[in-house]
Design a protein around this motif. Structure first.
Motif, PDB file in Angstrom:
ATOM      1  N   ASN A 203       1.519  10.636  -3.615  1.00 25.84           N
ATOM      2  CA  ASN A 203       0.838  11.161  -2.432  1.00 25.84           C
ATOM      3  C   ASN A 203       1.846  11.169  -1.284  1.00 25.84           C
ATOM      4  O   ASN A 203       1.878  10.263  -0.445  1.00 25.84           O
ATOM      5  CB  ASN A 203      -0.380  10.298  -2.083  1.00 25.84           C
ATOM      6  N   TRP A 204       2.698  12.220  -1.253  1.00 30.82           N
ATOM      7  CA  TRP A 204       3.836  12.226  -0.352  1.00 30.82           C
ATOM      8  C   TRP A 204       3.418  12.220   1.122  1.00 30.82           C
ATOM      9  O   TRP A 204       4.004  11.487   1.932  1.00 30.82           O
ATOM     10  CB  TRP A 204       4.738  13.426  -0.646  1.00 30.82           C
TER      11      TRP A 204
ATOM     12  N   SER B  79       0.820   4.194  -2.835  1.00 32.11           N
ATOM     13  CA  SER B  79       0.669   5.621  -2.530  1.00 32.11           C
ATOM     14  C   SER B  79       1.861   6.418  -3.054  1.00 32.11           C
ATOM     15  O   SER B  79       1.700   7.516  -3.584  1.00 32.11           O
ATOM     16  CB  SER B  79       0.529   5.800  -1.013  1.00 32.11           C
ATOM     17  N   TYR B  80       3.060   5.866  -2.905  1.00 34.40           N
ATOM     18  CA  TYR B  80       4.272   6.542  -3.394  1.00 34.40           C
ATOM     19  C   TYR B  80       4.236   6.683  -4.916  1.00 34.40           C
ATOM     20  O   TYR B  80       4.608   7.726  -5.461  1.00 34.40           O
ATOM     21  CB  TYR B  80       5.490   5.744  -2.955  1.00 34.40           C
TER      22      TYR B  80
ATOM     23  N   ILE C 212      12.122   5.869  -0.057  1.00 31.91           N
ATOM     24  CA  ILE C 212      10.773   6.437  -0.124  1.00 31.91           C
ATOM     25  C   ILE C 212      10.601   7.511   0.944  1.00 31.91           C
ATOM     26  O   ILE C 212      10.072   8.600   0.684  1.00 31.91           O
ATOM     27  CB  ILE C 212       9.725   5.324   0.050  1.00 31.91           C
ATOM     28  N   THR C 213      11.071   7.228   2.158  1.00 33.58           N
ATOM     29  CA  THR C 213      10.930   8.190   3.257  1.00 33.58           C
ATOM     30  C   THR C 213      11.660   9.490   2.943  1.00 33.58           C
ATOM     31  O   THR C 213      11.085  10.590   3.057  1.00 33.58           O
ATOM     32  CB  THR C 213      11.482   7.582   4.556  1.00 33.58           C
TER      33      THR C 213
ATOM     34  N   GLU D 217       0.531  11.237   2.479  1.00 33.45           N
ATOM     35  CA  GLU D 217      -0.103   9.963   2.829  1.00 33.45           C
ATOM     36  C   GLU D 217       0.938   8.853   2.970  1.00 33.45           C
ATOM     37  O   GLU D 217       0.883   8.034   3.898  1.00 33.45           O
ATOM     38  CB  GLU D 217      -1.133   9.588   1.758  1.00 33.45           C
ATOM     39  N   THR D 218       1.899   8.848   2.063  1.00 30.22           N
ATOM     40  CA  THR D 218       2.947   7.826   2.100  1.00 30.22           C
ATOM     41  C   THR D 218       3.748   7.921   3.388  1.00 30.22           C
ATOM     42  O   THR D 218       4.030   6.903   4.045  1.00 30.22           O
ATOM     43  CB  THR D 218       3.882   7.973   0.888  1.00 30.22           C
TER      44      THR D 218
ATOM     45  N   ASP E 228       0.831  -1.213   0.000  1.00 27.56           N
ATOM     46  CA  ASP E 228       0.000   0.000   0.000  1.00 27.56           C
ATOM     47  C   ASP E 228       0.862   1.257   0.000  1.00 27.56           C
ATOM     48  O   ASP E 228       0.532   2.260  -0.657  1.00 27.56           O
ATOM     49  CB  ASP E 228      -0.923  -0.002   1.226  1.00 27.56           C
ATOM     50  N   ILE E 229       1.969   1.219   0.727  1.00 28.92           N
ATOM     51  CA  ILE E 229       2.896   2.354   0.729  1.00 28.92           C
ATOM     52  C   ILE E 229       3.454   2.583  -0.666  1.00 28.92           C
ATOM     53  O   ILE E 229       3.523   3.738  -1.143  1.00 28.92           O
ATOM     54  CB  ILE E 229       4.030   2.099   1.740  1.00 28.92           C
ATOM     55  N   ARG E 230       3.833   1.503  -1.315  1.00 26.65           N
ATOM     56  CA  ARG E 230       4.362   1.620  -2.683  1.00 26.65           C
ATOM     57  C   ARG E 230       3.321   2.178  -3.642  1.00 26.65           C
ATOM     58  O   ARG E 230       3.638   2.969  -4.536  1.00 26.65           O
ATOM     59  CB  ARG E 230       4.859   0.250  -3.156  1.00 26.65           C
TER      60      ARG E 230
ATOM     61  N   CYS F  92       9.987  11.435   0.129  1.00 27.06           N
ATOM     62  CA  CYS F  92       8.787  12.133   0.585  1.00 27.06           C
ATOM     63  C   CYS F  92       9.151  13.392   1.367  1.00 27.06           C
ATOM     64  O   CYS F  92       8.557  14.472   1.167  1.00 27.06           O
ATOM     65  CB  CYS F  92       7.932  11.209   1.449  1.00 27.06           C
TER      66      CYS F  92
END
Length: 847
Positions: A739-740, A734-735, A785-786, A742-743, A730-732, A789
């Motif tokens: 959607n920074w 959103s990324y 990803i972190t 939300e991610t 789900d994180i992937r 974002c």
């Protein structure tokens, strides 16, 4: 100083120095420098960066900065003849040649400081990478050495066992499966006989005719197994006989006859009496058909039909008899009449004919009627012992060597009294093959007393020896019939194989069903020959026969293959059952038709049984569930070893190994997440529940969590890992949709990346190895990803039009978050791909 032999500074005049080029002085310095330590020196090498050298050079220059007051130098050099102005000119020359650096780095310069720090960080990274590579190379070498030795030991042991060399195993040595469960190495059958890899070249799909025959037989066998399963009587011989009769294809005459013989004898193992009855009924049917074709006088009684047969067969076209010595009574050859009535099984009618014509018998034949009455009235159609000696005497004195004797009289006497068994053939009468067999069967007497002389002993085994000694060539295309009538069923199947393998196999199936076959006992080496001899008895390898046949369609029709392989267990003994189970294992593992053979799992988790499970009541299983579990688990292991992950998933589900299923799904999902680029979606439009690890994981978690019985079989940690990986999915997603915010919130929720403070980062780094490989391999991408974002959000805030303290605080909070993330990344950098840390540093610099 004056005592020194070499030149000194004092001996040098100012004129000498001034006359030489200033570069000569430094040439001497260069020559002297060659005595400094080299790379071969025990002092080692000096590894300084360019910037470090520049820094130290600057510090040295600051400490030894020359002063304009050369008073002390004057005193020092006064007696040397070296003018100070010459030294200054040399220094100026060096400066002009740029041998001494003019511009030094200012320690207070901000730009130089940034450059220094950035360079220092790059040097640390490169140094860390070098150490990481060296450590990895060392670990890899150790791993290869350990595993190579282990593999070699295993291979050596296998080779020794294959050559029959016993290997002593330590008590408790066991092979552990990949999932850690205690398991023995998968053996695809207890003896490795390769039942389905016979030498048959049959191809049931070769042409339309062969395929049609195959399908017709398969329908009958399916119905046969259905009846066996419901314990209902099934007329197998009748069904196949009718099928052969209806078939428009050319069928060898022997095969339909062989089936008729079997159908007649199916309920009894009395070969002699059943063959006698069959031959007599066959002959009477022939006589009846002949009577119908020809208009004959009189009522259609059996007596009149036989009389008509005699007229047609024993008369020449000119109405004369073919045999000159026939005893004719009222236009009928009386002895031939009695003979053929006996041949048709009409013994009572034959007796009535003899009584009606007793006045026509010669004097030497007067006692025949007494013998014949005793013969007909006996239960087993055998002459009582009190008449045997008298009849044999009359036969030897008056019948055997009579020159003008009726040949049919000799035949009747020989049959009734079993006379002159040293000469069983009646050469003076033309006989068909069936007539010949019938006469021999009439002469057989089982359970002969030991008091009987050897020449009067003649049993079924003796007859079988005569048949096999003659062989197929003597019987002119009727050898299978002769073998069936003499009880040599195994040889009948063997010879039927030379005509048509499909027909032969089904003949063998029926013979086995009716307990007519002597089937081989199944040891390690008994699958090499179709026919073998054991203690003088011919045996048929029934498992080999069915295995060879099934080989021809195991891939095209695996469901039908099961129907035939379960017939190996027709005998119902333990050996047959074991070989049957082994053959089914081979079928599953070779065809890989797991859904058809073993079943499948519905979306709601319910199992749909395969054909093997549907037929399990015919497999003589001591523990049905255990067998199905073992065969399914073995197939799962083989699929796993072959790299067929999705097949192994299905099979482990069918084997109720749900924890293994979740572990496999976790690995699939983890590999997908770690190997898919962040710029690519994890799900494509053509993905489905059978191939996508994401969809498979979602489906299984939904089913397993809601099913308490299944949930209890799954380790909680494995279930938690699967759920966590799905959150990463789900994180992937959103990324990928950028959607920074939300991610970042979702990353904070799963609590894998420390974002709070430096202490949490250190604690998480220490706990890194406890996360498990499925999670740790995805940490690098989660860090990227972190940081991405954080970078995107800060960039958006910095480019916004309004300025406020809240925005500033938000930016600072995000930077602290990124700093904590980088602290964590720095502590685990050696456990991540080499490029990950570089990407993170670049993202950090841009914050």
């Amino acid at each position: 100083m004056n005592g020194d032999k070499g030149p000194t500074l004092a001996s040098l005049s100012s004129q000498d120095v001034g006359s030489k080029d200033s570069g000569k002085i430094f040439g001497n310095l260069i020559e002297t420098s060659r005595n400094l330590p080299t790379t071969s020196s025990e002092l080692g090498t000096i590894l300084l960066s360019v910037n470090e050298i520049k820094k130290r050079a600057h510090e040295l220059r600051e400490k030894s900065k020359p002063k304009r007051d050369h008073t002390r130098a004057h005193y020092l050099l006064a007696g040397s003849g070296l003018a100070i102005q010459d030294v200054e000119s040399s220094l100026k020359a060096l400066k002009s040649r740029k041998l001494i650096e003019q511009n030094v780095i200012s320690r207070d310069s901000d730009s130089d400081l940034d450059t220094y720090l950035r360079t220092k960080k790059d040097e640390n990274i490169l140094s860390s990478i070098e150490r990481s590579l060296a450590s990895a190379a060392k670990d890899f070498d150790n791993f290869v050495n350990q595993n190579f030795n282990l593999d070699w030991e295993q291979r050596k042991e296998e080779v020794r066992e294959n050559f029959g060399i016993l290997v002593k195993r330590r008590k408790g040595d066991r092979l552990l499966a990949k999932d850690g469960a205690d398991a023995s190495p998968p053996t695809w059958g207890e003896t490795g006989r390769a039942i389905l890899d016979g030498e048959s070249r049959l191809n049931v799909n070769e042409n339309f005719t062969t395929r049609t025959k195959f399908e017709n037989y398969a329908k009958i066998i399916n119905s046969f197994n259905n009846a066996r399963q419901t314990e209902v009587e099934f007329p197998l011989a009748k069904e196949i006989t009718e099928s052969l009769t209806r078939s428009a294809n050319a069928v060898n005459r022997q095969l339909p006859e062989a089936w008729k013989i079997l159908e007649h004898a199916r309920e009894s193992n009395d070969v002699v009496n059943k063959s006698k009855e069959f031959l007599e009924a066959q002959f009477l049917e022939y006589v009846d058909n002949l009577y119908r074709k020809n208009s004959s006088e009189g009522l259609p009684t059996n007596v009149n039909k036989v009389k008509s047969f005699i007229d047609h067969k024993l008369k020449n076209p000119n109405n004369t008899w073919k045999y000159g010595n026939l005893t004719i009574v009222n236009g009928v050859p009386i002895w031939a009449f009695i003979f053929y009535l006996l041949r048709a099984g009409l013994a009572q009618d034959a007796l009535e004919v003899a009584i009606a014509n007793k006045l026509s018998f010669k004097k030497v034949e007067q006692s025949f009627l007494t013998y014949f009455k005793a013969y007909v009235s006996s239960v087993d159609r055998k002459l009582p012992n009190e008449f045997v000696t008298r009849l044999h005497t009359e036969y030897n004195q008056h019948i055997k060597n009579a020159l003008d004797g009726d040949p049919f009289r000799l035949a009747v006497y020989k049959i009734i009294g079993r006379c002159d068994l040293t000469r069983k053939n009646i050469s003076s009468i033309t006989l068909s093959i069936e007539d010949w067999i019938w006469i021999h069967i009439m002469l057989i007497k089982e359970n002969n007393s030991s008091d009987y002389p050897l020449y009067e002993k003649y049993d079924l085994t003796d007859f079988q020896t005569i048949v096999t000694s003659y062989g197929a060539s003597v019987f002119n295309g009727s050898y299978i019939i002769v073998l069936m009538l003499s009880g040599l069923y195994e040889l009948a199947v063997q010879n039927a194989m030379t005509i048509n393998e499909i027909d032969a196999v089904h003949l063998a199936i029926a013979l086995a069903h009716y307990n007519k076959l002597k089937i081989s006992t199944y040891g390690k080496d008994t699958l090499s020959e179709l026919i073998s001899t054991n203690e003088g008895k011919t045996e048929l390898n029934f498992a080999k026969l069915l295995g060879n046949y099934t080989k021809s369609f195991k891939f095209s029709d695996p469901r039908i293959a099961v129907e035939y392989l379960i017939l190996i267990n027709l005998g119902g003994n333990k050996d047959a059952a074991n070989v049957c189970h082994e053959a089914l294992r081979e079928l599953v593992l070779e065809t890989k038709e797991f859904t058809i053979l073993l079943g499948k799992v519905n979306r709601d988790g319910t199992r749909i049984p395969g054909v093997i499970e549907e037929r399990q009541s015919l497999l003589s299983l001591s523990d049905e569930k255990d067998f199905l579990h073992k065969i399914t688990e073995q197939a799962a292991r083989r699929a796993d070893e072959d790299g067929r992950v999705y097949d192994s998933l299905l099979l482990y589900q069918l084997a109720d190994e749900y924890d293994i299923v979740i572990r496999i799904v976790n690995k699939l999902l983890s590999d997908l997440l770690s190997n898919t680029d962040l710029a690519q979606p994890l799900l494509n439009t053509d993905d489905n529940n059978e191939t996508s690890p994401v969809l498979i994981a979602k489906k299984l978690i939904n089913v397993y969590v809601n099913n308490l019985e299944i949930a209890q079989k799954i380790h909680s940690k494995n279930k938690e890992i699967c759920i966590l990986l799905l959150k990463v999915v789900d994180i992937r997603r959103s990324y990928y949709t950028q959607n920074w915010h939300e991610t970042l919130e979702m990353i904070e929720e799963i609590d894998l990346i420390p974002l709070v403070d430096e202490a949490s980062s250190r604690r998480r780094a220490q706990e890194f190895s406890n996360l498990g490989p499925e999670i740790t391999k995805n940490i690098p991408k989660l860090l990227i990803i972190t940081m991405t974002c954080v970078s995107k959000i800060i960039k958006a805030l910095n480019h916004s039009e309004y300025q406020s303290s809240a925005k500033t605080q938000q930016v600072e909070a995000l930077k602290r978050l990124g700093k904590n993330c980088m602290i964590y990344a720095g502590m685990i950098q050696y456990r991540m791909p080499r490029e990950t840390y570089s990407i993170l540093i670049n993202l950090e610099v841009g914050l």
